[in-house]
Design an enzyme around this catalytic site. Structure first.
Site, PDB file in Angstrom:
ATOM      1  N   CYS A 248       0.895  -1.215  -0.157  1.00 10.99           N
ATOM      2  CA  CYS A 248       0.170  -0.022   0.158  1.00 10.99           C
ATOM      3  C   CYS A 248       0.956   1.246   0.112  1.00 10.99           C
ATOM      4  O   CYS A 248       0.831   2.090   0.778  1.00 10.99           O
ATOM      5  CB  CYS A 248      -1.059   0.149   1.236  1.00 10.99           C
ATOM      6  SG  CYS A 248      -1.970  -1.455   1.438  1.00 10.99           S
ATOM      7  N   ALA A 249       1.625   1.283  -0.996  1.00 12.43           N
ATOM      8  CA  ALA A 249       2.809   2.237  -1.041  1.00 12.43           C
ATOM      9  C   ALA A 249       2.629   3.651  -1.207  1.00 12.43           C
ATOM     10  O   ALA A 249       3.398   4.604  -0.859  1.00 12.43           O
ATOM     11  CB  ALA A 249       4.174   1.610  -1.948  1.00 12.43           C
ATOM     12  N   PRO A 251       1.376   7.448  -1.622  1.00 11.78           N
ATOM     13  CA  PRO A 251       2.280   8.069  -2.928  1.00 11.78           C
ATOM     14  C   PRO A 251       3.669   7.996  -3.004  1.00 11.78           C
ATOM     15  O   PRO A 251       4.156   8.604  -3.663  1.00 11.78           O
ATOM     16  CB  PRO A 251       1.526   9.724  -2.646  1.00 11.78           C
ATOM     17  CG  PRO A 251       1.195   9.712  -1.152  1.00 11.78           C
ATOM     18  CD  PRO A 251       0.978   8.271  -0.731  1.00 11.78           C
ATOM     19  N   GLY A 252       4.306   7.283  -1.876  1.00  8.68           N
ATOM     20  CA  GLY A 252       5.508   6.984  -1.618  1.00  8.68           C
ATOM     21  C   GLY A 252       6.617   7.547  -1.121  1.00  8.68           C
ATOM     22  O   GLY A 252       7.684   7.365  -0.903  1.00  8.68           O
ATOM     23  N   GLY A 253       5.894   8.329   0.076  1.00  3.26           N
ATOM     24  CA  GLY A 253       6.877   8.895   0.859  1.00  3.26           C
ATOM     25  C   GLY A 253       7.750   7.581   1.748  1.00  3.26           C
ATOM     26  O   GLY A 253       9.155   7.965   1.880  1.00  3.26           O
ATOM     27  N   LYS A 254       7.200   6.686   2.204  1.00  5.44           N
ATOM     28  CA  LYS A 254       7.856   5.458   2.777  1.00  5.44           C
ATOM     29  C   LYS A 254       8.642   4.876   1.760  1.00  5.44           C
ATOM     30  O   LYS A 254       9.982   4.259   2.030  1.00  5.44           O
ATOM     31  CB  LYS A 254       6.991   4.689   3.460  1.00  5.44           C
ATOM     32  CG  LYS A 254       6.232   5.276   4.345  1.00  5.44           C
ATOM     33  CD  LYS A 254       5.190   4.200   5.051  1.00  5.44           C
ATOM     34  CE  LYS A 254       4.307   5.170   6.253  1.00  5.44           C
ATOM     35  NZ  LYS A 254       3.112   6.112   5.496  1.00  5.44           N
ATOM     36  N   ASP A 269       0.979  -1.059  -4.716  1.00  7.04           N
ATOM     37  CA  ASP A 269      -0.189  -0.599  -4.465  1.00  7.04           C
ATOM     38  C   ASP A 269      -1.214  -1.091  -5.744  1.00  7.04           C
ATOM     39  O   ASP A 269      -0.877  -1.110  -6.695  1.00  7.04           O
ATOM     40  CB  ASP A 269      -0.102   1.059  -4.666  1.00  7.04           C
ATOM     41  CG  ASP A 269      -1.054   1.761  -4.034  1.00  7.04           C
ATOM     42  OD1 ASP A 269      -0.929   2.149  -2.516  1.00  7.04           O
ATOM     43  OD2 ASP A 269      -2.348   1.890  -4.242  1.00  7.04           O
ATOM     44  N   ASP A 311       1.732  -0.314   5.597  1.00  9.59           N
ATOM     45  CA  ASP A 311       1.076   0.960   5.884  1.00  9.59           C
ATOM     46  C   ASP A 311      -0.456   0.794   5.581  1.00  9.59           C
ATOM     47  O   ASP A 311      -0.762   1.193   4.386  1.00  9.59           O
ATOM     48  CB  ASP A 311       1.582   2.041   5.108  1.00  9.59           C
ATOM     49  CG  ASP A 311       0.932   3.517   5.556  1.00  9.59           C
ATOM     50  OD1 ASP A 311       0.139   3.372   6.535  1.00  9.59           O
ATOM     51  OD2 ASP A 311       1.477   4.516   5.118  1.00  9.59           O
ATOM     52  N   CYS A 364      -2.501   5.339   9.843  1.00 14.15           N
ATOM     53  CA  CYS A 364      -2.782   6.923  10.242  1.00 14.15           C
ATOM     54  C   CYS A 364      -4.191   6.872  10.780  1.00 14.15           C
ATOM     55  O   CYS A 364      -4.984   7.663  10.690  1.00 14.15           O
ATOM     56  CB  CYS A 364      -2.494   7.751   9.154  1.00 14.15           C
ATOM     57  SG  CYS A 364      -3.561   7.147   7.681  1.00 14.15           S
TER      58      CYS A 364
END
Length: 433
Positions: A248-249, A251-254, A269, A311, A364
């Site tokens: 569930c990556a 928009p890519g911050g992690k 994703d 996530d 979150c």
């Protein structure tokens, strides 16, 4: 004295709009989509803001966001000014909500607010709307210091976390949050002198800046990411070429954090649109990751990985500061549905971790059902797995693990420095064989 207030009427089909109508009409459609259909604001934007310029689009989002943030208090002002309570679903209340958000929060000129509000009533009680907006200006209405949470969220959080947490949530909800940046490498001592550093490879800036115009955007050395959202990837440490599945990556911050830390990243994703954004972020930063479109309920990596970061999809109640619509949309039913999905995803992700490998689970969310209760249920069904407790020295100074070795960030943390999103993070260790 003759009544000079505008009568109740419908606009003629060919009647021209006053200036500034387009973003207000879009804001009204956004609020309607959120409250009637339960659409997230960013999803509703695709239909509501068609044809708007960038500035008008931003204004429409600002109106809708501040309407959501202050709606409980705005409704109290409306109800105090009417002899009979306006139903929630009438257009006049919706128009008054967005008009008062402009007047009292965004500080738009009163004449512009009134002239653009009356056409939106479209056959409704223009006289009532005009009278209330005139009274608001004449009496210099104001909003309280803290935005009031919707009652269902306040009651739910009071039961789970206590009244002090609710008070902290109201304080943190009352203004949009600052901008947090994550960096691929630690900035130099003379770089970003105006920014606050709360953790390695992190800087915090005041809100109000256009991200694309900030120094270094095109060079790709940083990306926008709340400090709380950066914690799950931090718990995996240096990759040293090992493989990690970022599930569930988008928009890519992690994904970018992990790639910058030396991991061989496979970012997965289900959303093609969100993966477009992830791919654009990867290209801008010059980092490397394998990007896969797949629903992890059916997708399979083919081989286990050294680490998995899940996530998980969730209610997103922890990011209510940035998405004030969420507390008007999310109900216990959605939380229960998300918790059921998370249980399935967590059990599936656990199969893809190598023996003695690491699984980081994050949401979150400020709901126990999506955090502490979720992990407790997983461990109850997977007796050979164990908690890998988070150590205080792995975290920024203001954040500490709880007694179970998990991370739970609350509204109120770092309040003097701009606050923090609500997150739950657990690190789990796979059995050795």
């Amino acid at each position: 004295m003759a009544d000079r207030r505008p009568p109740r009427r419908r606009r003629s089909p060919g009647e021209a709009d006053p200036p500034g109508m387009a973003p207000r009409r879009a804001a009204l459609r956004l609020v309607d989509a959120i409250l009637r259909r339960g659409d997230p604001l960013d999803v509703a934007m695709h239909a509501a803001a068609q044809g708007l310029t960038g500035a008008d689009r931003a204004f429409a989002v600002a109106i809708a966001s501040e309407t959501m943030r202050w709606m409980v208090d705005i409704d109290a002002l409306i109800d105090g000014a009417t002899a009979q309570i306006l139903p929630d679903d009438v257009k006049s209340r919706a128009v008054l909500r967005i008009a008062l958000a402009q007047l009292l929060v965004l500080k738009s000129p009163g004449h512009a607010v009134v002239s653009t509000a009356l056409p939106l009533v479209d056959g409704g009680p223009r006289r009532l709307v005009h009278a209330i907006l005139s009274r608001a200006q004449q009496e210099e209405w104001s909003l309280p210091d803290r935005a009031t949470l919707p009652l269902p969220a306040a009651e739910r959080w009071a039961e789970q976390w206590g009244l002090k947490m609710v008070e902290a949530a109201e304080a943190s909800w009352s203004a949009p949050p600052p901008i947090d940046l994550s960096f691929a490498a630690e900035p130099g001592a003379d770089e970003w002198p105006e920014a606050l550093s709360l953790a390695p490879r992190h800087r915090r800036l005041p809100r109000g800046q256009a991200v694309e115009a900030m120094p270094g955007f095109d060079e790709g050395g940083w990306w926008v990411q709340d400090l709380a959202a950066s914690l799950p990837a931090r718990l995996l440490g240096a990759g040293e070429g090992r493989t990690v599945l970022d599930l569930c990556a988008a928009p890519g911050g992690k994904t970018m954090q992990l790639a910058a830390a030396g991991w061989d990243v496979v970012a997965v994703d289900a959303s093609a649109k969100r993966l477009e954004r992830l791919r654009a972020n990867i290209e801008r930063t010059g980092l490397s990751a394998a990007i896969v479109r797949g629903d992890i309920r059916s997708w399979d990596p083919g081989a286990p990985a050294d680490a998995v970061l899940l996530d998980a999809p969730c209610s997103a109640t922890g990011i209510f500061r940035r998405h004030p619509d969420v507390l008007h949309r999310i109900e216990p039913r959605q939380i229960a549905e998300m918790a059921a999905l998370q249980a399935d995803l967590l059990a599936r992700a656990a199969r893809w971790v190598k023996p003695d490998g690491t699984l980081v689970y994050a949401t979150c969310s400020l709901e126990r059902a999506e955090g502490e209760d979720q992990v407790a249920a997983f461990l109850d069904h997977h007796k050979d797995w164990a908690v890998d407790p988070v150590r205080p020295d792995e975290l920024p100074d203001a954040i500490a693990p709880d007694g179970s070795g998990f991370i739970r960030t609350f509204p109120g943390l770092l309040a003097d420095a701009g606050g923090l999103d609500g997150f739950f993070v657990a690190r789990l260790r796979a059995p050795s064989n």
